[in-house]
Motif scaffolding. Structure first.
Motif, PDB file in Angstrom:
ATOM      1  N   ILE A 236     -35.144 -19.227  33.508  1.00  0.00           N
ATOM      2  CA  ILE A 236     -35.600 -20.422  32.802  1.00  0.00           C
ATOM      3  C   ILE A 236     -35.474 -20.311  31.289  1.00  0.00           C
ATOM      4  CG2 ILE A 236     -37.068 -21.284  34.630  1.00  0.00           C
ATOM      5  CD1 ILE A 236     -39.457 -20.055  33.235  1.00  0.00           C
ATOM      6  N   SER A 237     -35.297 -19.097  30.777  1.00  0.00           N
ATOM      7  CA  SER A 237     -35.149 -19.005  29.336  1.00  0.00           C
ATOM      8  C   SER A 237     -34.740 -17.601  28.943  1.00  0.00           C
ATOM      9  CB  SER A 237     -36.466 -19.364  28.637  1.00  0.00           C
ATOM     10  OG  SER A 237     -36.302 -19.353  27.261  1.00  0.00           O
ATOM     11  N   ARG A 238     -34.034 -17.527  27.862  1.00  0.00           N
ATOM     12  CA  ARG A 238     -33.783 -16.248  27.168  1.00  0.00           C
ATOM     13  C   ARG A 238     -34.378 -16.400  25.797  1.00  0.00           C
ATOM     14  NH1 ARG A 238     -31.304 -11.416  29.292  1.00  0.00           N
ATOM     15  NH2 ARG A 238     -30.376 -12.076  31.234  1.00  0.00           N
ATOM     16  N   ASN A 239     -35.282 -15.532  25.438  1.00  0.00           N
ATOM     17  CA  ASN A 239     -35.965 -15.550  24.134  1.00  0.00           C
ATOM     18  C   ASN A 239     -36.627 -16.897  23.853  1.00  0.00           C
ATOM     19  OD1 ASN A 239     -35.172 -12.894  23.491  1.00  0.00           O
ATOM     20  ND2 ASN A 239     -33.152 -13.666  22.979  1.00  0.00           N
ATOM     21  N   PRO A 240     -37.547 -17.320  24.754  1.00  0.00           N
ATOM     22  CA  PRO A 240     -38.164 -18.640  24.572  1.00  0.00           C
ATOM     23  C   PRO A 240     -38.991 -18.728  23.302  1.00  0.00           C
ATOM     24  CG  PRO A 240     -39.335 -17.361  26.226  1.00  0.00           C
ATOM     25  CD  PRO A 240     -38.108 -16.568  25.844  1.00  0.00           C
ATOM     26  N   GLY A 241     -38.494 -19.492  22.336  1.00  0.00           N
ATOM     27  CA  GLY A 241     -39.241 -19.753  21.123  1.00  0.00           C
ATOM     28  C   GLY A 241     -39.484 -18.543  20.239  1.00  0.00           C
ATOM     29  N   LEU A 242     -38.766 -17.477  20.465  1.00  0.00           N
ATOM     30  CA  LEU A 242     -38.959 -16.278  19.660  1.00  0.00           C
ATOM     31  C   LEU A 242     -38.080 -16.315  18.432  1.00  0.00           C
ATOM     32  CD1 LEU A 242     -39.022 -13.547  22.432  1.00  0.00           C
ATOM     33  CD2 LEU A 242     -40.959 -14.625  21.302  1.00  0.00           C
ATOM     34  N   PRO A 243     -38.578 -15.807  17.314  1.00  0.00           N
ATOM     35  CA  PRO A 243     -37.730 -15.734  16.114  1.00  0.00           C
ATOM     36  C   PRO A 243     -36.588 -14.758  16.330  1.00  0.00           C
ATOM     37  CG  PRO A 243     -39.820 -14.613  15.758  1.00  0.00           C
ATOM     38  CD  PRO A 243     -39.903 -15.260  17.108  1.00  0.00           C
ATOM     39  N   LYS A 244     -35.487 -15.008  15.664  1.00  0.00           N
ATOM     40  CA  LYS A 244     -34.315 -14.124  15.814  1.00  0.00           C
ATOM     41  C   LYS A 244     -34.372 -12.992  14.846  1.00  0.00           C
ATOM     42  CE  LYS A 244     -31.580 -17.697  17.669  1.00  0.00           C
ATOM     43  NZ  LYS A 244     -30.545 -17.954  18.441  1.00  0.00           N
TER      44      LYS A 244
ATOM     45  N   ASN B 180     -42.259  -7.170  34.149  1.00  0.00           N
ATOM     46  CA  ASN B 180     -43.557  -7.678  34.548  1.00  0.00           C
ATOM     47  C   ASN B 180     -43.396  -8.797  35.558  1.00  0.00           C
ATOM     48  OD1 ASN B 180     -46.312  -7.838  34.612  1.00  0.00           O
ATOM     49  ND2 ASN B 180     -46.560  -8.158  32.413  1.00  0.00           N
ATOM     50  N   VAL B 181     -44.438  -9.002  36.355  1.00  0.00           N
ATOM     51  CA  VAL B 181     -44.433 -10.056  37.366  1.00  0.00           C
ATOM     52  C   VAL B 181     -45.839 -10.642  37.465  1.00  0.00           C
ATOM     53  CG1 VAL B 181     -44.812  -8.395  39.257  1.00  0.00           C
ATOM     54  CG2 VAL B 181     -43.805 -10.639  39.752  1.00  0.00           C
ATOM     55  N   ALA B 182     -45.900 -11.970  37.655  1.00  0.00           N
ATOM     56  CA  ALA B 182     -47.178 -12.655  37.816  1.00  0.00           C
ATOM     57  C   ALA B 182     -47.047 -13.671  38.949  1.00  0.00           C
ATOM     58  CB  ALA B 182     -47.578 -13.367  36.524  1.00  0.00           C
ATOM     59  N   ILE B 183     -48.066 -13.699  39.804  1.00  0.00           N
ATOM     60  CA  ILE B 183     -48.064 -14.610  40.948  1.00  0.00           C
ATOM     61  C   ILE B 183     -49.106 -15.695  40.691  1.00  0.00           C
ATOM     62  CG2 ILE B 183     -48.373 -14.813  43.439  1.00  0.00           C
ATOM     63  CD1 ILE B 183     -47.821 -11.767  43.602  1.00  0.00           C
ATOM     64  N   VAL B 184     -48.656 -16.939  40.658  1.00  0.00           N
ATOM     65  CA  VAL B 184     -49.557 -18.069  40.457  1.00  0.00           C
ATOM     66  C   VAL B 184     -50.185 -18.481  41.784  1.00  0.00           C
ATOM     67  CG1 VAL B 184     -49.712 -20.473  39.697  1.00  0.00           C
ATOM     68  CG2 VAL B 184     -48.211 -18.866  38.492  1.00  0.00           C
ATOM     69  N   ASP B 185     -49.341 -18.622  42.797  1.00  0.00           N
ATOM     70  CA  ASP B 185     -49.775 -18.971  44.146  1.00  0.00           C
ATOM     71  C   ASP B 185     -48.674 -18.516  45.097  1.00  0.00           C
ATOM     72  OD1 ASP B 185     -47.756 -21.020  44.130  1.00  0.00           O
ATOM     73  OD2 ASP B 185     -49.188 -22.392  43.212  1.00  0.00           O
ATOM     74  N   ALA B 186     -48.783 -18.842  46.379  1.00  0.00           N
ATOM     75  CA  ALA B 186     -47.810 -18.360  47.362  1.00  0.00           C
ATOM     76  C   ALA B 186     -46.396 -18.858  47.094  1.00  0.00           C
ATOM     77  CB  ALA B 186     -48.244 -18.760  48.771  1.00  0.00           C
ATOM     78  N   SER B 187     -46.257 -19.915  46.296  1.00  0.00           N
ATOM     79  CA  SER B 187     -44.931 -20.470  45.995  1.00  0.00           C
ATOM     80  C   SER B 187     -44.389 -20.050  44.642  1.00  0.00           C
ATOM     81  CB  SER B 187     -44.976 -21.999  46.043  1.00  0.00           C
ATOM     82  OG  SER B 187     -45.290 -22.444  47.335  1.00  0.00           O
ATOM     83  N   THR B 188     -45.249 -19.926  43.635  1.00  0.00           N
ATOM     84  CA  THR B 188     -44.808 -19.779  42.255  1.00  0.00           C
ATOM     85  C   THR B 188     -45.019 -18.370  41.721  1.00  0.00           C
ATOM     86  OG1 THR B 188     -45.457 -22.087  41.930  1.00  0.00           O
ATOM     87  CG2 THR B 188     -44.946 -20.794  39.953  1.00  0.00           C
ATOM     88  N   ILE B 189     -43.908 -17.738  41.329  1.00  0.00           N
ATOM     89  CA  ILE B 189     -43.930 -16.370  40.812  1.00  0.00           C
ATOM     90  C   ILE B 189     -43.074 -16.327  39.551  1.00  0.00           C
ATOM     91  CG2 ILE B 189     -43.447 -13.939  41.292  1.00  0.00           C
ATOM     92  CD1 ILE B 189     -43.452 -16.348  44.165  1.00  0.00           C
ATOM     93  N   TYR B 190     -43.564 -15.664  38.530  1.00  0.00           N
ATOM     94  CA  TYR B 190     -42.818 -15.469  37.288  1.00  0.00           C
ATOM     95  C   TYR B 190     -42.480 -14.000  37.127  1.00  0.00           C
ATOM     96  CZ  TYR B 190     -44.211 -20.151  35.840  1.00  0.00           C
ATOM     97  OH  TYR B 190     -44.394 -21.506  35.766  1.00  0.00           O
ATOM     98  N   ALA B 191     -41.302 -13.717  36.585  1.00  0.00           N
ATOM     99  CA  ALA B 191     -40.899 -12.345  36.268  1.00  0.00           C
ATOM    100  C   ALA B 191     -40.254 -12.350  34.887  1.00  0.00           C
ATOM    101  CB  ALA B 191     -39.914 -11.819  37.307  1.00  0.00           C
ATOM    102  N   SER B 192     -40.588 -11.346  34.080  1.00  0.00           N
ATOM    103  CA  SER B 192     -40.030 -11.261  32.733  1.00  0.00           C
ATOM    104  C   SER B 192     -39.483  -9.871  32.502  1.00  0.00           C
ATOM    105  CB  SER B 192     -41.094 -11.594  31.683  1.00  0.00           C
ATOM    106  OG  SER B 192     -42.143 -10.642  31.736  1.00  0.00           O
ATOM    107  N   GLY B 193     -38.597  -9.773  31.494  1.00  0.00           N
ATOM    108  CA  GLY B 193     -37.995  -8.474  31.262  1.00  0.00           C
ATOM    109  C   GLY B 193     -37.292  -8.343  29.937  1.00  0.00           C
ATOM    110  N   ASP B 194     -36.376  -7.404  29.914  1.00  0.00           N
ATOM    111  CA  ASP B 194     -35.662  -7.046  28.694  1.00  0.00           C
ATOM    112  C   ASP B 194     -34.809  -8.191  28.165  1.00  0.00           C
ATOM    113  OD1 ASP B 194     -36.785  -4.580  29.111  1.00  0.00           O
ATOM    114  OD2 ASP B 194     -34.890  -3.552  29.538  1.00  0.00           O
ATOM    115  N   ASN B 195     -34.630  -8.200  26.847  1.00  0.00           N
ATOM    116  CA  ASN B 195     -33.748  -9.154  26.174  1.00  0.00           C
ATOM    117  C   ASN B 195     -34.101 -10.598  26.472  1.00  0.00           C
ATOM    118  OD1 ASN B 195     -32.111  -7.042  25.035  1.00  0.00           O
ATOM    119  ND2 ASN B 195     -31.272  -6.758  27.087  1.00  0.00           N
ATOM    120  N   GLY B 196     -35.401 -10.891  26.582  1.00  0.00           N
ATOM    121  CA  GLY B 196     -35.848 -12.255  26.793  1.00  0.00           C
ATOM    122  C   GLY B 196     -35.673 -12.789  28.199  1.00  0.00           C
TER     123      GLY B 196
END
Length: 124
Positions: free
Chosen positions: A116-124, A85-101
């Motif tokens: 910036i993170s692998r499995n942010p705050g997710l239970p193991k 998945n990908v989300a664009i906040v503005d022309a500078s800031t873009i987030y992308a997420s995927g498998d395994n956190g």
């Protein structure tokens, strides 16, 4: 050609983009769909647009491509993980997420990416 489409983003009623397997990206021009060269055969999973001249497609093997209003350009993400998945906040800031956190951000329009993170705050 058989393509599985995985994502779609509409910029307007006359401009939409679809991404899918085998590196396929198609553009809807208000009348018909047409395939656009991406220079890759990696499966794309999602696409997002800020406006008609700035979009991002994400997929397997760490692939992120940026649309600059003319062409799709591959970017160096520094990862080999699969983006979903990908989300664009503005022309500078873009987030992308995927498998395994996998979770990455770009704060410079996609030129550089930071994991910036692998499995942010997710239970193991």
């Amino acid at each position: 050609l058989t393509v599985s489409f995985n994502g779609v983003a509409a910029v307007s009623g006359n401009l939409a983009w679809a991404v899918g397997s085998g590196g396929v990206i198609c553009r809807y021009n208000g009348t018909a769909w047409e395939a656009v060269d991406t220079g890759t055969t990696v499966d794309f999973n999602a696409v997002a647009f800020l406006n008609a001249n700035l979009g991002f497609a994400v997929g397997a093997r760490g692939t992120i491509c940026r649309y600059n209003g003319t062409a799709w350009v591959p970017l160096n993400t520094g990862t080999t993980g699969t983006f979903r998945n990908v989300a664009i906040v503005d022309a500078s800031t873009i987030y992308a997420s995927g498998d395994n956190g996998l979770f990455c951000v770009s704060r410079d329009g996609g030129d550089t990416w930071e994991e910036i993170s692998r499995n942010p705050g997710l239970p193991k």
